[in-house]
Enzyme design. Structure first.
Site, PDB file in Angstrom:
ATOM      1  N   LYS A 276     -16.389  -7.924  90.834  1.00 59.02           N
ATOM      2  CA  LYS A 276     -17.513  -6.839  90.113  1.00 59.02           C
ATOM      3  C   LYS A 276     -17.109  -6.981  88.425  1.00 59.02           C
ATOM      4  O   LYS A 276     -16.353  -7.271  88.050  1.00 59.02           O
ATOM      5  CB  LYS A 276     -17.111  -5.351  90.468  1.00 59.02           C
ATOM      6  CG  LYS A 276     -15.981  -4.915  90.297  1.00 59.02           C
ATOM      7  CD  LYS A 276     -15.919  -3.454  91.039  1.00 59.02           C
ATOM      8  CE  LYS A 276     -16.821  -2.415  90.245  1.00 59.02           C
ATOM      9  NZ  LYS A 276     -16.816  -0.993  90.998  1.00 59.02           N
TER      10      LYS A 276
ATOM     11  N   ALA B  50     -29.039   0.763  88.910  1.00 62.57           N
ATOM     12  CA  ALA B  50     -28.455   1.018  87.391  1.00 62.57           C
ATOM     13  C   ALA B  50     -27.196   1.561  87.472  1.00 62.57           C
ATOM     14  O   ALA B  50     -26.963   2.578  87.061  1.00 62.57           O
ATOM     15  CB  ALA B  50     -29.520   1.985  86.826  1.00 62.57           C
TER      16      ALA B  50
ATOM     17  N   CYS C 256     -25.838  -7.576  78.802  1.00 61.90           N
ATOM     18  CA  CYS C 256     -25.374  -6.017  78.579  1.00 61.90           C
ATOM     19  C   CYS C 256     -26.117  -5.565  77.171  1.00 61.90           C
ATOM     20  O   CYS C 256     -26.444  -6.726  76.169  1.00 61.90           O
ATOM     21  CB  CYS C 256     -23.841  -5.977  78.161  1.00 61.90           C
ATOM     22  SG  CYS C 256     -23.242  -6.646  79.672  1.00 61.90           S
TER      23      CYS C 256
ATOM     24  N   ASN D 104     -29.871 -13.168  86.470  1.00 63.96           N
ATOM     25  CA  ASN D 104     -29.484 -11.954  86.462  1.00 63.96           C
ATOM     26  C   ASN D 104     -30.854 -11.007  86.806  1.00 63.96           C
ATOM     27  O   ASN D 104     -31.767 -11.635  87.216  1.00 63.96           O
ATOM     28  CB  ASN D 104     -28.961 -11.126  85.175  1.00 63.96           C
ATOM     29  CG  ASN D 104     -28.069 -10.074  85.309  1.00 63.96           C
ATOM     30  OD1 ASN D 104     -28.023  -9.376  86.297  1.00 63.96           O
ATOM     31  ND2 ASN D 104     -27.091 -10.067  84.403  1.00 63.96           N
TER      32      ASN D 104
ATOM     33  N   GLY E  47     -32.242 -13.156  95.086  1.00 63.49           N
ATOM     34  CA  GLY E  47     -32.960 -13.027  96.287  1.00 63.49           C
ATOM     35  C   GLY E  47     -32.656 -13.887  97.501  1.00 63.49           C
ATOM     36  O   GLY E  47     -33.550 -14.151  98.471  1.00 63.49           O
TER      37      GLY E  47
ATOM     38  N   GLY F 132     -26.024 -12.172  96.549  1.00 64.25           N
ATOM     39  CA  GLY F 132     -25.869 -10.820  96.082  1.00 64.25           C
ATOM     40  C   GLY F 132     -26.318  -9.781  97.292  1.00 64.25           C
ATOM     41  O   GLY F 132     -25.809  -9.329  98.028  1.00 64.25           O
TER      42      GLY F 132
END
Length: 301
Positions: free
Chosen positions: A45, A70, A130, A192, A244, A265
């Site tokens: 992570k 989020a 970020c 991402n 996906g 993911g």
């Protein structure tokens, strides 16, 4: 026998299957369900210089064919990882990759510098999606110059494999990829999450506390495949595809588009054993098509 080994820059993986950061914890959480040693690699992570609480709840919501999140990079900081997490997971016989995030270039650099002495950290994946606090919140990865600066400065302090994770929320993802390649990135991973939003129509307010969040899951896969195809044609470094992937067929699609490896993911939330099934599918696919080395299919469309 089918050869499944692939190379990401100078880093050899036993097979092309990686786990996407933020969906697999630190790996050990999945040990009751799969053999972690079979993975090509696992990306832990997002890790930041300092402790982060993350965003307020609610911070995840299911959407048609996907999910919005989020979470906000909740983690206890790089020093906690080094002291408490790394000793527990370093013996897993798979490539340990740490996802690195920051709000300033200096944060990225210092986090990477502290990880550099850890010999069992095979690579870092740099999250340039970020918000850059010095630039009013614009993500590092939305401009070629911003992405290049992060890659250039990290390259000075981290000697092993550096993967840069690209944002899809840009005009030309190929330009961003070329920019980080020029500054020493060994590989790029994409995509991402895509910025999205969901509203509760009965309560007349957004589902997420942050209003917007990152969309992942099957809904983004066609976009991700297109971007991987574009980037693979634009750079010489290996491309890692994600977005996906729900099964082995999806993973092969990314490789045909030009990805050398893939990250899984959101599917981990649905089926904790999905990575093992994808590895098995890859071997079966190659056998059925008379392919001895899986590298033969990379970008072969």
């Amino acid at each position: 026998m089918v050869e499944l080994k692939v190379n990401i820059g100078g880093l050899e993986l036993k097979n092309p299957v990686l786990t996407a950061s933020g969906t697999f914890g630190y790996g050990e959480e999945f040990s009751p369900f799969i053999d972690l040693n079979r993975l090509g690699g696992y990306i832990v992570k997002g890790t930041t210089l300092n402790h982060r609480e993350g965003n307020s709840y609610p911070r995840m919501v299911e959407t048609p064919s996907g999910m919005l999140n989020a979470v906000g990079l909740q983690n206890k900081g790089v020093d906690y990882f080094i002291e408490h997490i790394y000793p527990r997971i370093r013996q897993i016989d798979s490539r340990l990759i740490v996802n690195v995030s920051g709000a300033k270039v200096e944060d990225y650099v210092e986090t990477a510098r502290r990880l550099a002495p850890l010999e069992d950290v095979s690579a870092i994946e740099v999250n340039i999606s970020c918000p850059n606090v010095k630039e009013g919140g614009m993500a590092f990865g939305t401009t070629a110059s911003g992405a290049a600066e992060v890659a250039r400065e990290i390259r000075k302090v981290f000697p092993r494999t550096m993967i840069v994770k690209l944002s899809p929320n840009v005009t030309s993802v190929a330009d961003i990829a070329r920019a980080v390649e020029a500054e020493g990135a060994d590989s790029v991973s994409l995509i991402n999450t895509i910025m999205g939003m969901s509203i509760d129509v009965e309560r007349r307010r957004p589902h997420l506390s942050t209003i917007t969040g990152g969309l992942s899951g099957p809904a983004v896969r066609p976009v991700a495949v297109r971007m991987v195809w574009q980037v693979a044609k634009a750079v010489k470094i290996p491309v890692i595809g994600l977005g996906g992937i729900m099964d082995g067929r999806d993973a092969i699609e990314f490789m045909l588009a030009g990805a050398t490896a893939v990250e899984i993911g959101t599917a981990n939330f649905i089926d904790p054993a999905v990575t093992m099934k994808v590895i098995d599918f890859m071997e079966d696919y190659c056998t059925r098509h008379g392919i001895r080395d899986i590298n033969e299919i990379v970008g072969c469309i």
